[in-house]
Write an enzyme that holds these catalytic residues in place. Sequence first.
Site, PDB file in Angstrom:
ATOM      1  N   GLY A  52       0.848  -1.176   0.000  1.00 23.55           N
ATOM      2  CA  GLY A  52       0.000   0.000   0.000  1.00 23.55           C
ATOM      3  C   GLY A  52       0.887   1.230   0.000  1.00 23.55           C
ATOM      4  O   GLY A  52       1.897   1.278   0.713  1.00 23.55           O
ATOM      5  N   CYS A  53       0.545   2.235  -0.791  1.00 18.41           N
ATOM      6  CA  CYS A  53       1.446   3.374  -0.965  1.00 18.41           C
ATOM      7  C   CYS A  53       1.667   4.137   0.338  1.00 18.41           C
ATOM      8  O   CYS A  53       2.811   4.452   0.703  1.00 18.41           O
ATOM      9  CB  CYS A  53       0.929   4.297  -2.052  1.00 18.41           C
ATOM     10  SG  CYS A  53      -0.783   4.843  -1.837  1.00 18.41           S
TER      11      CYS A  53
END
Length: 349
Positions: free
Chosen positions: A149-150
């Site tokens: 996940g960024c």
Amino acid sequence: MTYSVAVSGASGYAGGEILRILAAHPDIEIRTVTAHSNAGQPLVQHQPHLRSLAHLTLQDTTPEILAGHDIVFLALPHGQSGQYTDALGTTPLVIDAGADHRLTSEAAWDAFYGGHFHEPWAYGVPELLVGGRKQRESLVGATRIAAPGCNASTVSLSLAPGVAAGVIDAGDIVSVLAVGPSGAGKSLKPHLLGSELLGTANPYAVGGTHRHIPEIQQALSAAGSATVDPRISFTPVLVPMARGILATSTAPIAAGATDADIRGAWEAAYADETFVQLLPEGQFPRAADVLGANTALIGLAIDRAANRVVVVTAVDNLVKGTAGAAVQSMNIALGLKEGTGLTVNGVAP
């Protein structure tokens, strides 16, 4: 050797960024692109910037179409990748850009996502500290990889060195992030319209509800947190930039930690890393500095008055936060040079 690749979700932002990076990769042949609702349409109708891939037509996303490639990238909404992964059992390498295979805790999955829980895969953040080593060791020869996940990887890379060295207290972390709306995907959502974003800043998922929280806790626990369950107050704020993350994370200074101990922890962790760079003392990154690059730039401050370490980290959420991390991990898994097809240079202005 040239590896054949299929990319699902190719009409979306993550899928498009994966394709942009792979198009310049000397060891990759992009053979198949899929997007269920847009099947039958030219890829460039949805990704007009990918001119070298104008010959490709979007196909339906089915196991039969994805099968038969050396590598499959799944760039699908959360909860949708798992239905394909079992059917791709004979595919040599599968990389999931969604959340389906990131979490090791079924309870955390149930609390933040819901639906069927899938087995965790090797986590695609090579530079992340895990029990005194780097995550890249787990990626060597991997056949199944979960891209991060960024927001989660940005905060984890920000704080893992301090956690591993014991110079910060992971039980009281505060992270506030300025994020671009591309992280929410390409589907039409009224609150992401330009008229809703321009000229303002909009907090969302406030009060411990953001889905990346358990991913951060998982990463910091693996880094060596003395706190069984790292605690984080996490507040993302949408700002009017198409892409990018500027994360400001703070944590209390551990008892007895000197300034040299603190900065030394981050210097030691990232001294030999190409894509994660600690800036000189007193310097801090801007989101614009990493636009289009597979680079995380980190600025570090020691606030003795508040007894907290302050870490400011900039990434491009679609590159180092997603597609770049996926390709970097792919390179490691295949035994290729880690930086192949990737750049540390951003685009300016």
